[in-house]
Structure formats: C-alpha cells, structure tokens
Scaffold this motif. Structure first.
Motif, PDB file in Angstrom:
ATOM      1  N   ALA A  77       0.825  -1.413  -0.152  1.00  0.00           N
ATOM      2  CA  ALA A  77      -0.016  -0.142   0.189  1.00  0.00           C
ATOM      3  C   ALA A  77       0.908   0.946   0.429  1.00  0.00           C
ATOM      4  O   ALA A  77       1.345   1.392   0.703  1.00  0.00           O
ATOM      5  CB  ALA A  77      -1.000   0.137   1.416  1.00  0.00           C
ATOM      6  N   THR A  78       0.689   1.664  -0.743  1.00  0.00           N
ATOM      7  CA  THR A  78       1.197   3.235  -0.971  1.00  0.00           C
ATOM      8  C   THR A  78       0.799   4.097  -2.089  1.00  0.00           C
ATOM      9  O   THR A  78       0.436   4.332  -2.914  1.00  0.00           O
ATOM     10  CB  THR A  78       2.800   3.096  -2.262  1.00  0.00           C
ATOM     11  OG1 THR A  78       3.845   4.314  -1.635  1.00  0.00           O
ATOM     12  CG2 THR A  78       2.538   2.283  -3.064  1.00  0.00           C
ATOM     13  N   SER A  79       1.258   5.505  -1.552  1.00  0.00           N
ATOM     14  CA  SER A  79       0.773   6.835  -2.096  1.00  0.00           C
ATOM     15  C   SER A  79       1.523   7.180  -2.955  1.00  0.00           C
ATOM     16  O   SER A  79       1.241   8.793  -3.801  1.00  0.00           O
ATOM     17  CB  SER A  79       0.309   7.843  -0.716  1.00  0.00           C
ATOM     18  OG  SER A  79       1.656   8.230  -0.739  1.00  0.00           O
ATOM     19  N   LYS A  80       3.049   6.693  -3.303  1.00  0.00           N
ATOM     20  CA  LYS A  80       3.814   7.683  -4.084  1.00  0.00           C
ATOM     21  C   LYS A  80       4.484   7.246  -5.264  1.00  0.00           C
ATOM     22  O   LYS A  80       4.128   7.796  -6.042  1.00  0.00           O
ATOM     23  CB  LYS A  80       5.444   7.530  -2.869  1.00  0.00           C
ATOM     24  CG  LYS A  80       5.062   7.714  -1.388  1.00  0.00           C
ATOM     25  CD  LYS A  80       6.070   7.418  -0.671  1.00  0.00           C
ATOM     26  CE  LYS A  80       5.914   7.695   0.851  1.00  0.00           C
ATOM     27  NZ  LYS A  80       5.846   7.505   1.455  1.00  0.00           N
ATOM     28  N   ILE A  81       3.671   6.133  -5.459  1.00  0.00           N
ATOM     29  CA  ILE A  81       3.726   5.399  -7.053  1.00  0.00           C
ATOM     30  C   ILE A  81       2.560   4.711  -7.666  1.00  0.00           C
ATOM     31  O   ILE A  81       1.716   4.205  -6.869  1.00  0.00           O
ATOM     32  CB  ILE A  81       5.212   4.655  -7.805  1.00  0.00           C
ATOM     33  CG1 ILE A  81       5.311   2.985  -6.681  1.00  0.00           C
ATOM     34  CG2 ILE A  81       6.885   5.047  -7.383  1.00  0.00           C
ATOM     35  CD1 ILE A  81       5.823   2.344  -7.035  1.00  0.00           C
ATOM     36  N   ALA A 301      16.276  -2.313   1.759  1.00  0.00           N
ATOM     37  CA  ALA A 301      16.302  -0.988   2.616  1.00  0.00           C
ATOM     38  C   ALA A 301      16.820   0.554   1.871  1.00  0.00           C
ATOM     39  O   ALA A 301      16.989   0.860   2.580  1.00  0.00           O
ATOM     40  CB  ALA A 301      16.996  -1.400   4.047  1.00  0.00           C
ATOM     41  N   LYS A 302      16.629  -0.130   0.809  1.00  0.00           N
ATOM     42  CA  LYS A 302      17.199   0.979  -0.405  1.00  0.00           C
ATOM     43  C   LYS A 302      18.877   1.458   0.421  1.00  0.00           C
ATOM     44  O   LYS A 302      19.054   3.068   0.061  1.00  0.00           O
ATOM     45  CB  LYS A 302      16.065   2.456  -0.540  1.00  0.00           C
ATOM     46  CG  LYS A 302      14.854   1.511  -0.860  1.00  0.00           C
ATOM     47  CD  LYS A 302      14.039   3.199  -0.183  1.00  0.00           C
ATOM     48  CE  LYS A 302      11.931   2.704  -0.422  1.00  0.00           C
ATOM     49  NZ  LYS A 302      11.753   2.492   0.746  1.00  0.00           N
ATOM     50  N   ALA A 303      19.546   0.651   0.556  1.00  0.00           N
ATOM     51  CA  ALA A 303      21.033   1.755   1.595  1.00  0.00           C
ATOM     52  C   ALA A 303      21.728   1.934   0.048  1.00  0.00           C
ATOM     53  O   ALA A 303      22.628   2.338   0.346  1.00  0.00           O
ATOM     54  CB  ALA A 303      21.137   0.463   2.299  1.00  0.00           C
TER      55      ALA A 303
HETATM   56  N1  ATP Z   1       4.483  10.310   8.418  1.00  0.00           N
HETATM   57  C1  ATP Z   1       3.427  10.044   7.478  1.00  0.00           C
HETATM   58  N2  ATP Z   1       2.848  11.403   7.208  1.00  0.00           N
HETATM   59  C2  ATP Z   1       2.120  10.754   5.546  1.00  0.00           C
HETATM   60  N3  ATP Z   1       1.600   9.116   5.045  1.00  0.00           N
HETATM   61  C3  ATP Z   1       2.055   8.623   5.713  1.00  0.00           C
HETATM   62  C4  ATP Z   1       3.489   8.935   6.811  1.00  0.00           C
HETATM   63  N4  ATP Z   1       4.048   7.500   6.273  1.00  0.00           N
HETATM   64  C5  ATP Z   1       3.214   6.787   5.698  1.00  0.00           C
HETATM   65  N5  ATP Z   1       2.183   7.667   4.964  1.00  0.00           N
HETATM   66  C6  ATP Z   1       1.847   6.613   3.711  1.00  0.00           C
HETATM   67  O1  ATP Z   1       1.743   5.027   4.156  1.00  0.00           O
HETATM   68  C7  ATP Z   1       1.673   5.048   2.996  1.00  0.00           C
HETATM   69  C8  ATP Z   1       2.551   3.786   3.242  1.00  0.00           C
HETATM   70  O2  ATP Z   1       3.969   3.712   4.336  1.00  0.00           O
HETATM   71  P1  ATP Z   1       5.378   2.526   3.814  1.00  0.00           P
HETATM   72  O3  ATP Z   1       6.339   3.770   4.870  1.00  0.00           O
HETATM   73  O4  ATP Z   1       4.537   1.850   4.303  1.00  0.00           O
HETATM   74  O5  ATP Z   1       5.109   2.798   2.624  1.00  0.00           O
HETATM   75  P2  ATP Z   1       5.887   3.661   1.352  1.00  0.00           P
HETATM   76  O6  ATP Z   1       6.712   4.875   2.548  1.00  0.00           O
HETATM   77  O7  ATP Z   1       5.131   4.531   0.173  1.00  0.00           O
HETATM   78  O8  ATP Z   1       7.204   3.004   0.938  1.00  0.00           O
HETATM   79  P3  ATP Z   1       8.289   2.292   1.144  1.00  0.00           P
HETATM   80  O9  ATP Z   1       7.978   0.623   1.865  1.00  0.00           O
HETATM   81  O10 ATP Z   1       9.573   2.311   0.338  1.00  0.00           O
HETATM   82  O11 ATP Z   1       8.518   3.127   2.346  1.00  0.00           O
HETATM   83  C9  ATP Z   1       2.551   5.569   2.466  1.00  0.00           C
HETATM   84  O12 ATP Z   1       2.930   5.811   0.798  1.00  0.00           O
HETATM   85  C10 ATP Z   1       2.032   7.074   2.385  1.00  0.00           C
HETATM   86  O13 ATP Z   1       1.040   7.204   1.610  1.00  0.00           O
END
Ligand code: ATP
Ligand code: MG
Length: 573
Positions: A77-81, A301-303
């Motif tokens: 679940a992600t909002s980033k891609i 871990a994207k290191a």
């Molecule tokens: N501190 C925060 N503020 C706002 N939204 C958040 C925060 N932390 C997480 N999220 C939301 O939750 C989603 C899931 O977070 P998560 O870290 O699991 O995945 P990600 O950051 O998209 O990818 P990755 O696993 O590569 O970190 C994010 O895509 C974001 O939309």
C-alpha cells in the motif's frame, strides 16, 4: 499428498519484514523517511532502550485521513507510485509500500495522524493485526510509535545487540539522513535526554559542523566539479589532517544517503598520491545525476543504489576530489591572491655557499613542453612571487615566508611536478620529444622487454620513440626532454626495471603506477646541486602543480615551520 501450501499471510509478512526491519535503526530510517516524504519540516524522534522498548517519530507533514491510515499498514500500500514507470527517477524515499506493514507485523504499533489541526485518527496494531481505530485530536501531522520490537518473533529479538550498539547504528542512520536533508529541523531524545537538536542548515558544511563538530569542518576542503551529467559537491578532508580524528564518511546520491564501496574507493584513489598507505580520509559528498541514471530499487532497505554508468560515476567522483585536493595546494603555497610572499631584506639570505652554480643559464623545465603551457594557464606563473631560495645539503630548498620558513624536498617536489605533467601527456595529447642524432640501442632483460611492449603506447606518449630490434633490444629514436639534466635512456631502463620488479603490478602497468615510476626516475635526485634559475623554475612549477604536497610515495615533500613554533622552541614564548 500435496507437499506445497501457501504460507498464512502473517507468516509471509513476518518473513518479508525480515528484509526491511533488521534492527531499531531500520525502524528509525523508515519512519523518518516517511515523515520527510510527507513534507515535514520538523521531526521529533524519541528512542528508549536502544529502540527496543520504543521508537517514536512525530512529524508536521500532511498526515493521513481515516481510510488511508488503515490502508497504510497493508503490504504494497503506497501513495508514492502508481505504475512501474513511476519508479524511474522516483523522488520520494519510499515507493514499495512495505515499511509500515513490515514494522507493524513485528511490534506493537500505534499511528496518530491528522490531515488538518483538530480531528484525527488513531490506529493500534499488534503483531500485524489491527486492534483498534479511534478518533482523536491532533495537530496536522503524524506520530508513529513502535514498541516492543520483535516481541512476537523471539528468534529475531535475540539477534539484537546491546543498547549502545543499537543506538550507534541508529545514530549513523540519523546522521546520514540529516546530511542529505539539511532543510529539516530534527530533534532526538534517547531515554528522555536530548541528544541531537538540528536547526535547518544552509549548506552541507553547516550541517557537518552541527553533526561532526564545529572544529572538524576546518579539516575539510570544498569539492565541486561537474563531469558530463554528473555533479559532485561536498567536503573532503585535507590530506594533512587525515588520521588525526576518527573517520567519517557520507555519500548522498540524488538526495538519498547510500553506502557504496565503489564510490568510497573512488574517493580514496583520489588521495592515492597524497596519503601514506593505510590512512583513509573522511568525506561527505553529494552526487547529483539524472534520475534515469540511477536505480534505487535494488536493496531491501534502499541503502544501496545501482548506477547505469558505474565507471563514469566513480571517475567523476575521483576527479572532483582530486581537483579539490589540488586547489588546496596551489592556494596553500601561494596563499589567497598569490601575494603572501614577503621578500626578506636583501642581506637576509646571501647567495648560498653550498651551491655549485651550473654554467648554462637555460631554465630547468623545458619551456616548450606543451603541458607546461597548460599548467601556466592554471596559475599564471607571473603571479608567483619567487622568494630567494637556498639549497641545503644539495637536497632541500629553504625560503623565508611571512608566516615562517619552508623546506622543500627537491626530489619529491620535482617528482610531483613531473608526475602531473606526465599524467597530462599520457591522458591528453602526448609530449613533444627530441630526435637523437644517432639512434641508441638498448638491451633489455626478457621481463623488462615484456613490460615495455605492454606499455609501449604510454612510453610513446611520454615522448619516447622506440623500435623493436630483434631479441630483447630496442632502438631509441627520440626521447622526452622534461629538463636539461634528464638522462632519457637511464630513466627508461630504470623505470622498466622497477615496473617489472613490482610483483604486485601486472605487466601492463596502470597509468598512475607507470607515470609515478617514470616521474620518480626522471626527477632530480637528492645530492644534485641546483643553479638559482633551476631552483626558481622548480619553485614556479611546484606552485602551478595541482597535486597535494606529498610525493608519489606519500612522503611529505614540503615542511613548514611557523614563526610561532620556532619562537616556542627557542623559549621566546
Ligand atoms: N508520516 C507519514 N505521513 C503521511 N503519510 C504517511 C506517513 N507514513 C506513511 N504514510 C503513508 O503510508 C503509506 C505507506 O507507508 P510505507 O512506509 O509502508 O510505504 P512507502 O513509504 O510508500 O514505501 P516504502 O515501503 O518504500 O517505505 C505511504 O505511501 C504514505 O502514503
Ligand atoms: Mg516508507
């Protein structure tokens, strides 16, 4: 009977979590990166018992609404891609949608979040199962609390180290991210005590001062160079300071803190001629290159990242650092504006008695060398005020300076000058050479002949025109003329002997090794008397050289004694 079965999802999640969440430091990294991705300007981090008992990260970012926060802990679940194509040149730290799911499956996990000041949501998760969703009041932003890490995976918990060692790993992560993201305000407490409080910094140097100590920044030179599409900026330790404090390194690629053995090695090779073996420099470097030239999705871990042109990237880094080290030397020698030499009074230094003047008056360094013109362009030789020089023991040159006295080792100084000039000839256009009236035949050992053949191109660029002549002999038609004392045939045979005797070296010597060897053989030796014009020419070339103040073996070629130090030694203060 079937032998294969699908794993229950909680087991699958725990396995996946193993890749992302290795220790408290990984939790801190993921939560801090999420906060930054959410546009936070201030992040507060609290850690208890090395992160085992608690990691809490609070931000003032854009928060999540009630639906999103429940979705955020699901895998993928992600909002980033949205599509695979979005991965190319992705700007956010996160993109896998794994971190919160992984962390929440191996801890007691609470998120409190609000998209605007006022009404927010709180969710509670334990070992991966959602326990509770409630309304709560909160300012805009998000707080994620991770308690009892690995409480449900005792085998993993046993792998954790002591509190101090876990904190050290966390502190490394924090430092790396803080260097990369200087715009954020960062506060960290450990067991209730504030250990880090960073205000936004304007430059990397300012941030380094805040993290590595205000005094330590004086040890660093500025790096800034562009090679093709790659820009390398940051700080590299002055060679003279390397080894005087514990080593620290940071590499930031397109805003991401990464580890990279290859780039670290590239930095070290820039110092190769400047440091004794075993010394390793501190540095903080930022590398910017087009988004599609790096792949960030190669490490759980994207290191680490992958470069499409690794070789080119490493060379760009090496070159940038080398240039930074060179700049130091010209400026350290001639000072700002090249005007810090104060000519001593006329009788302060009578013509030295130990010196045997030579009959010829020609300058020491052949002016027709093309590389010489190049060097002169870097630091116009006319800008250099040459102080009266004295030769001591036919080995050292001494002169007086506004801040003290300076001693130059004539051999290593000359070697440095020649090293740089030969390097330019080998990598650039090649050298002019002088045809011999009568060609000379040189007899070589089989091993030396083999080395010569493998490196014939390099020797030709240095100005040697050679023709194989049956067996292990070569005819020498033309030779380089770097200075008037140069014995071309002796230099050739001695260089070959050294190169072929170097057991570590392959027959085909690396450019640097070859050039270093030839420069060493070609330079004036200790014990050779120099005429005044030769000393001046050497001095002038030295000032134009961009290499550090060490010879190719890492020995120091210049020693400065300040008046302060002399006064102290003589008990004047
Ligand atoms: N501190 C925060 N503020 C706002 N939204 C958040 C925060 N932390 C997480 N999220 C939301 O939750 C989603 C899931 O977070 P998560 O870290 O699991 O995945 P990600 O950051 O998209 O990818 P990755 O696993 O590569 O970190 C994010 O895509 C974001 O939309
Ligand atoms: Mg994330």
């Amino acid at each position: 009977m079937p032998r294969i079965a699908m794993l229950p999802s909680d087991v699958a999640d725990q396995i996946a979590a193993g890749e992302v969440v290795e220790r408290p430091a990984s939790v801190v990294k993921e939560l801090l990166e999420n906060a930054l991705d959410a546009g936070a300007t201030t992040v507060d981090i609290d850690i208890e018992d090395g992160g085992r008992r608690l990691v809490r990260v609070s931000d003032d970012g854009f928060g999540m609404d009630r639906d999103d926060v429940q979705l955020s802990i699901e895998r993928h679940a992600t909002s980033k891609i949205r599509t695979a194509a979005d991965l190319v040149g992705v700007q956010s730290f996160g993109f896998r949608g794994e971190a919160l799911s992984a962390i929440s499956s191996v801890s007691r996990f609470t998120v409190t979040t609000a998209v605007a000041d006022g009404a927010g949501t709180c969710i509670q998760v334990a070992g991966g199962s959602l326990r509770d969703v409630t309304d709560t009041a909160r300012r805009r932003g998000t707080t994620v609390s991770v308690s009892d890490l690995f409480f449900n995976t005792p085998a993993r918990a046993r792998f954790l180290r002591g509190t101090r060692s876990e904190w050290r790993a966390t502190s490394d992560v924090l430092t790396a991210i803080a260097l990369a993201r200087r715009d954020v305000r960062l506060r960290v407490t450990v067991d209730g005590k504030e250990v880090m409080s960073l205000t936004p910094a304007r430059t990397l140097r300012d941030r380094v001062a805040a993290l590595w100590g205000a005094k330590s920044v004086d040890r660093f030179l500025d790096v800034d160079a562009v090679t093709g599409p790659i820009r390398v900026t940051g700080l590299a330790e002055r060679p003279a300071d390397v080894g005087t404090a514990s080593r620290r390194t940071a590499i930031i690629v397109n805003g991401r803190a990464v580890r990279d053995v290859g780039l670290t090695r590239a930095v070290e090779s820039a110092y190769r001629t400047a440091l004794s073996a075993g010394l390793r420099p501190s540095f903080a470097l930022e590398i910017q290159l087009p988004g599609d030239a790096v792949d960030v999705n190669v490490h759980p871990a994207k290191a680490e990242v992958r470069f499409h042109d690794r070789w080119g990237t490493e060379r760009a880094v090496e070159r940038a650092v080398r240039r930074a080290l060179g700049v130091l030397e010209s400026s350290a020698l001639v000072g700002a504006g090249a005007r810090i030499w104060h000519a001593p009074t006329a009788d302060a230094f009578p013509e030295p008695l130990t010196q045997v003047p030579l009959a010829e008056d020609a300058p020491f360094f052949a002016e027709h060398q093309s590389a010489h013109v190049e060097l002169d362009r870097i630091t116009p030789a006319d800008d250099v005020i040459i102080p009266p020089l004295i030769q001591l023991r036919r080995t050292y040159l001494l002169y007086e300076h506004a801040e003290g006295v300076v001693l130059i080792d004539q051999h290593s100084a000359h070697e440095r000058v020649l090293y740089e000039r030969f390097m330019q000839q080998i990598t650039g256009g090649g050298a002019s050479s002088q045809r011999l009236l009568l060609p000379e035949t040189v007899h070589l050992s089989p091993r030396d002949a083999e080395v010569l053949e493998a490196n014939s191109d390099s020797f030709q660029r240095l100005g040697y025109e050679l023709e194989p002549f049956g067996g292990y002999s070569v005819i020498v038609h033309a030779v380089p003329t770097p200075h008037r004392r140069f014995d071309a045939l002796k230099c050739l045979t001695e260089s070959l002997a050294t190169l072929s005797g170097d057991r570590g070296a392959t027959v085909h010597a690396a450019h640097e090794l070859l050039v270093a060897t030839v420069a060493c053989k070609a330079a004036v030796k200790a014990g050779e008397p120099l005429a005044p014009d030769e000393m001046r020419a050497l001095f002038r070339s030295l000032v134009s050289t961009t290499l550090p103040a060490h010879d190719v073996h890492g020995r120091s070629g210049i020693i400065r004694l300040t008046w302060d130090e002399l006064d102290r030694r003589f008990g004047r203060r």
